[in-house]
Scaffold this active site. Structure first.
Site, PDB file in Angstrom:
ATOM      1  N   GLN A 190       0.867  -1.180   0.000  1.00  0.00           N
ATOM      2  CA  GLN A 190       0.000   0.000   0.000  1.00  0.00           C
ATOM      3  C   GLN A 190       0.909   1.237   0.000  1.00  0.00           C
ATOM      4  O   GLN A 190       1.344   1.716   1.048  1.00  0.00           O
ATOM      5  CB  GLN A 190      -0.902  -0.016   1.232  1.00  0.00           C
ATOM      6  CG  GLN A 190      -1.723  -1.291   1.381  1.00  0.00           C
ATOM      7  CD  GLN A 190      -2.802  -1.431   0.332  1.00  0.00           C
ATOM      8  OE1 GLN A 190      -3.688  -0.583   0.218  1.00  0.00           O
ATOM      9  NE2 GLN A 190      -2.750  -2.508  -0.436  1.00  0.00           N
ATOM     10  N   ARG A 210      -5.081   4.843   2.796  1.00  0.00           N
ATOM     11  CA  ARG A 210      -4.233   5.323   1.708  1.00  0.00           C
ATOM     12  C   ARG A 210      -4.350   4.394   0.506  1.00  0.00           C
ATOM     13  O   ARG A 210      -4.787   3.246   0.614  1.00  0.00           O
ATOM     14  CB  ARG A 210      -2.781   5.420   2.166  1.00  0.00           C
ATOM     15  CG  ARG A 210      -2.091   4.101   2.482  1.00  0.00           C
ATOM     16  CD  ARG A 210      -0.628   4.350   2.814  1.00  0.00           C
ATOM     17  NE  ARG A 210       0.087   3.132   3.188  1.00  0.00           N
ATOM     18  CZ  ARG A 210       0.283   2.746   4.431  1.00  0.00           C
ATOM     19  NH1 ARG A 210      -0.209   3.458   5.444  1.00  0.00           N
ATOM     20  NH2 ARG A 210       0.970   1.639   4.703  1.00  0.00           N
ATOM     21  N   ALA A 231     -12.268   3.151   1.592  1.00  0.00           N
ATOM     22  CA  ALA A 231     -11.163   2.235   1.353  1.00  0.00           C
ATOM     23  C   ALA A 231     -10.140   2.829   0.382  1.00  0.00           C
ATOM     24  O   ALA A 231     -10.295   3.950  -0.110  1.00  0.00           O
ATOM     25  CB  ALA A 231     -11.702   0.902   0.833  1.00  0.00           C
ATOM     26  N   HIS A 232      -9.110   2.038   0.076  1.00  0.00           N
ATOM     27  CA  HIS A 232      -7.982   2.529  -0.725  1.00  0.00           C
ATOM     28  C   HIS A 232      -8.379   2.805  -2.175  1.00  0.00           C
ATOM     29  O   HIS A 232      -9.269   2.189  -2.740  1.00  0.00           O
ATOM     30  CB  HIS A 232      -6.806   1.555  -0.672  1.00  0.00           C
ATOM     31  CG  HIS A 232      -7.119   0.159  -1.123  1.00  0.00           C
ATOM     32  ND1 HIS A 232      -6.266  -0.894  -0.915  1.00  0.00           N
ATOM     33  CD2 HIS A 232      -8.186  -0.367  -1.781  1.00  0.00           C
ATOM     34  CE1 HIS A 232      -6.790  -1.991  -1.411  1.00  0.00           C
ATOM     35  NE2 HIS A 232      -7.945  -1.702  -1.947  1.00  0.00           N
ATOM     36  N   ASN A 233      -7.688   3.789  -2.742  1.00  0.00           N
ATOM     37  CA  ASN A 233      -7.781   4.167  -4.163  1.00  0.00           C
ATOM     38  C   ASN A 233      -9.100   4.825  -4.559  1.00  0.00           C
ATOM     39  O   ASN A 233      -9.356   5.034  -5.738  1.00  0.00           O
ATOM     40  CB  ASN A 233      -7.565   2.958  -5.087  1.00  0.00           C
ATOM     41  CG  ASN A 233      -6.192   2.348  -4.942  1.00  0.00           C
ATOM     42  OD1 ASN A 233      -5.313   2.922  -4.302  1.00  0.00           O
ATOM     43  ND2 ASN A 233      -6.003   1.181  -5.512  1.00  0.00           N
TER      44      ASN A 233
END
Length: 304
Positions: A190, A210, A231-233
């Protein structure tokens, strides 16, 4: 002790929001904002645009000063009552502006002695960092408020005038895994950042992960309630609302002005168009077009 605010101060604060004024303007003051159960001569009352009987409400109000829309006329009855009408296009908006200007207790601009701030962190002007907050190698803009027990990891960039309630976690590793040759899971790196715009609010115990390889982005003026998860992205637009318990899975795109209802879930890789509404408790598994209202499990287009 109640705060005394003169009518002249209120008018100056409203600025261009104020269309016109009717009634007495000298020696009039307020000491609080009115709610449904507490309205008296010295509270600032208001008549919402959604009310059907705006004229009657204004004439029956005991308040000296009332925020109203142009639908309310300054009748002989209001003149006899010596009421002052402040005519604005949106009384609720005007009330909020006045409340924030005069009645909201502002926190101090300090770093609490129990807070831990990395020496390489870039902290802007007039920032409050509360007890036991932990700030990594992050960038925090001017006039931000970071409450107690907030954790902000490295590689997080925060704009100006942002507010983080107690226990929020920003920039932690996302939930991403890969399988080895034997089928056992190991963590996918990540490596991305979290980039947060201006005037963003994050509720208590809410989390923003992140990105994995790209960044997680939160647009200006977006607001998150308590117990939310981004959540991520994910790329979130401007002026979005995430109410309590809402979850956005990884790699989604959320358009500007989207409202996500309580306890709703948006699946991975979903695009939600601008000006959309996700109904309470919904599970979104397919693309949502601009301006669409969806509801249910799975969520489907509805008209309401």
């Amino acid at each position: 002790m109640k705060k005394i605010v003169k009518l002249s101060e209120i008018k100056d604060t409203l600025g261009d929001l104020l269309i016109t004024t009717y009634g007495p303007t000298e020696d009039v003051y307020i000491d609080n904002l009115a709610d449904v159960q507490h309205v008296n001569e010295t509270t600032l009352d208001w008549v919402g645009n959604n009310k059907k009987n705006q004229q009657v409400i204004a004439e029956q109000s005991p308040a000296k000063v009332i925020l109203v829309s142009e639908k309310v006329a300054y009748t002989e009855e209001l003149k006899e009552q010596k009421r002052t009408l402040l005519v604005v296009s949106n009384p609720r908006q005007a009330l909020a502006v006045i409340g924030n200007a005069f009645f909201l207790e502002m926190g101090t601009h300090e770093i609490h002695p129990t807070a831990i701030v990395d020496p390489e962190a870039k902290i802007g002007k007039d920032v409050y960092i509360g007890p036991y907050a932990v700030i990594g190698k992050a960038e925090v803009g001017d006039n931000c408020s970071i409450s107690a027990f907030v954790k902000i990891y490295d590689n997080v960039k925060i704009g100006h005038h942002c507010f983080f309630k107690e226990g929020a976690v920003i920039g932690g590793a996302g939930f991403g895994f890969e399988k080895d040759a034997d089928g056992n899971r190991f963590r996918f790196p990540q490596l991305g950042k979290v980039v947060i715009g201006n005037y963003v609010e994050v509720g208590a115990n809410s989390t923003i992960d992140r990105g994995a390889l790209s960044d997680t982005v939160i647009g200006d003026y977006t607001k998150m309630d308590n117990l939310c998860h981004i959540a991520h992205n994910n790329v979130v637009g401007k002026n979005c609302i995430f109410t309590a318990g809402s979850i956005v899975s990884g790699s989604c795109e959320i358009g500007d002005n989207t409202w996500v209802g309580p306890n709703s879930t948006i699946n991975n890789w979903i695009k939600v168009g601008a000006d959309s509404l996700i109904g309470i408790g919904s599970t979104v598994v397919m693309k949502v077009k601009d301006g669409t209202k969806v509801f249910g499990v799975p969520a489907e287009k509805v008209e309401f």
